[in-house]
Design an enzyme around this catalytic site. Sequence first.
Site, PDB file in Angstrom:
ATOM      1  N   ASN A  24       0.870  -1.147   0.045  1.00  0.00           N
ATOM      2  CA  ASN A  24      -0.033   0.133   0.167  1.00  0.00           C
ATOM      3  C   ASN A  24       0.905   1.193   0.023  1.00  0.00           C
ATOM      4  OD1 ASN A  24       0.404   0.528   2.845  1.00  0.00           O
ATOM      5  ND2 ASN A  24      -0.685  -1.203   3.146  1.00  0.00           N
ATOM      6  N   ASP A  34       0.936  -8.968   1.033  1.00  0.00           N
ATOM      7  CA  ASP A  34       1.843  -7.966   2.005  1.00  0.00           C
ATOM      8  C   ASP A  34       2.259  -8.640   3.255  1.00  0.00           C
ATOM      9  OD1 ASP A  34       3.167  -5.721   2.649  1.00  0.00           O
ATOM     10  OD2 ASP A  34       1.479  -4.247   2.499  1.00  0.00           O
ATOM     11  N   SER A 117      -2.984  -6.033  -6.993  1.00  0.00           N
ATOM     12  CA  SER A 117      -4.385  -5.498  -7.148  1.00  0.00           C
ATOM     13  C   SER A 117      -5.626  -6.356  -6.986  1.00  0.00           C
ATOM     14  CB  SER A 117      -4.180  -4.332  -8.206  1.00  0.00           C
ATOM     15  OG  SER A 117      -3.971  -3.273  -7.671  1.00  0.00           O
TER      16      SER A 117
HETATM   17  N1  AR6 Z   1       1.839 -15.931  -2.302  1.00  0.00           N
HETATM   18  C1  AR6 Z   1       1.289 -15.394  -3.605  1.00  0.00           C
HETATM   19  N2  AR6 Z   1       0.172 -14.669  -3.630  1.00  0.00           N
HETATM   20  C2  AR6 Z   1      -0.640 -14.491  -2.531  1.00  0.00           C
HETATM   21  C3  AR6 Z   1      -0.175 -14.568  -1.268  1.00  0.00           C
HETATM   22  C4  AR6 Z   1       0.929 -15.657  -1.047  1.00  0.00           C
HETATM   23  N3  AR6 Z   1       1.455 -15.924  -0.011  1.00  0.00           N
HETATM   24  N4  AR6 Z   1      -1.153 -14.387  -0.149  1.00  0.00           N
HETATM   25  C5  AR6 Z   1      -2.120 -13.695  -1.155  1.00  0.00           C
HETATM   26  N5  AR6 Z   1      -1.818 -13.782  -2.364  1.00  0.00           N
HETATM   27  P1  AR6 Z   1      -3.728  -8.865  -1.999  1.00  0.00           P
HETATM   28  P2  AR6 Z   1      -3.707  -6.104  -3.354  1.00  0.00           P
HETATM   29  C6  AR6 Z   1      -2.544 -13.480  -3.607  1.00  0.00           C
HETATM   30  O1  AR6 Z   1      -4.990  -8.512  -1.330  1.00  0.00           O
HETATM   31  O2  AR6 Z   1      -5.060  -6.670  -4.158  1.00  0.00           O
HETATM   32  C7  AR6 Z   1      -2.648  -5.489   1.774  1.00  0.00           C
HETATM   33  O3  AR6 Z   1      -3.053  -5.294   2.805  1.00  0.00           O
HETATM   34  C8  AR6 Z   1      -4.162 -13.051  -3.357  1.00  0.00           C
HETATM   35  O4  AR6 Z   1      -4.991 -14.370  -3.131  1.00  0.00           O
HETATM   36  O5  AR6 Z   1      -2.614  -9.465  -1.252  1.00  0.00           O
HETATM   37  O6  AR6 Z   1      -2.839  -5.577  -4.297  1.00  0.00           O
HETATM   38  C9  AR6 Z   1      -1.675  -4.292   1.257  1.00  0.00           C
HETATM   39  O7  AR6 Z   1      -1.072  -3.891   2.347  1.00  0.00           O
HETATM   40  C10 AR6 Z   1      -4.236 -12.248  -4.713  1.00  0.00           C
HETATM   41  O8  AR6 Z   1      -4.403 -13.103  -5.668  1.00  0.00           O
HETATM   42  O9  AR6 Z   1      -3.149  -7.340  -2.618  1.00  0.00           O
HETATM   43  C11 AR6 Z   1      -2.693  -3.371   0.586  1.00  0.00           C
HETATM   44  O10 AR6 Z   1      -3.346  -2.563   1.384  1.00  0.00           O
HETATM   45  C12 AR6 Z   1      -3.069 -11.456  -4.846  1.00  0.00           C
HETATM   46  O11 AR6 Z   1      -2.062 -12.016  -3.737  1.00  0.00           O
HETATM   47  C13 AR6 Z   1      -3.838  -4.388  -0.097  1.00  0.00           C
HETATM   48  O12 AR6 Z   1      -3.689  -5.638   0.594  1.00  0.00           O
HETATM   49  C14 AR6 Z   1      -3.187  -9.975  -4.397  1.00  0.00           C
HETATM   50  O13 AR6 Z   1      -3.982  -9.747  -3.427  1.00  0.00           O
HETATM   51  C15 AR6 Z   1      -3.159  -4.741  -1.692  1.00  0.00           C
HETATM   52  O14 AR6 Z   1      -4.117  -5.238  -2.193  1.00  0.00           O
END
Ligand code: AR6
Length: 168
Positions: A24, A34, A117
């Site tokens: 973020n 994250d 995202s």
């Molecule tokens: N390995 C690979 N992919 C993953 C993992 C992992 N260990 N864990 C989750 N994903 P998101 P965003 C996937 O929500 O939409 C955070 O709070 C997940 O299933 O992590 O960019 C940040 O601090 C999805 O397909 O990121 C920001 O505030 C992908 O990673 C916000 O979330 C991205 O999901 C960013 O949101």
Amino acid sequence: MGKINIKQGDITQENVEAVVNAANTHLAGGGGVDGAIHRAAGPSVMDECRKIGGCKTGEAVITNAGNLKAKKIIHTPGPVWRGGTSGEPELLRDCYKNSFARAKENGLKSIAFPAISTGIYGYPVEEATRIAIEEGIKVQDNFEKIVYVCFSEKDHEVYERVYGELSS
Ligand code: AR6
């Protein structure tokens, strides 16, 4: 296997020089990938994020990678999906472009991306995947390995299909 790899798994376990984090703009950590990256890497990464202070949407900053196998983490805040007419596609494309740029500047030859995202930020997976892979295809000659790590089986299927379409 080509330079572009698509797999299902946990990005924190990836054996690459650079792991990209879907951050973020405050670089404050959070949920999703994250949270997983910061937990696995340990506090040295958050210490460096705090010193950097923040990062604009679509830009990318680099830190140490703590306990990960990777040498560096590249943090890029993706756009929050607001229907697609608020510049989201361009901003998401910038995330990939700027992450690749940070890796290249730092001599990092292999890089792994999560589906930026498409989780908490709500970007439609298919459209995001197309952008992710288009940018990887453009720069693949600069890297030994580009890995797209999908968390779910469903996302993995979308990535495989879109890659097939774009590389044929
Ligand atoms: N390995 C690979 N992919 C993953 C993992 C992992 N260990 N864990 C989750 N994903 P998101 P965003 C996937 O929500 O939409 C955070 O709070 C997940 O299933 O992590 O960019 C940040 O601090 C999805 O397909 O990121 C920001 O505030 C992908 O990673 C916000 O979330 C991205 O999901 C960013 O949101």
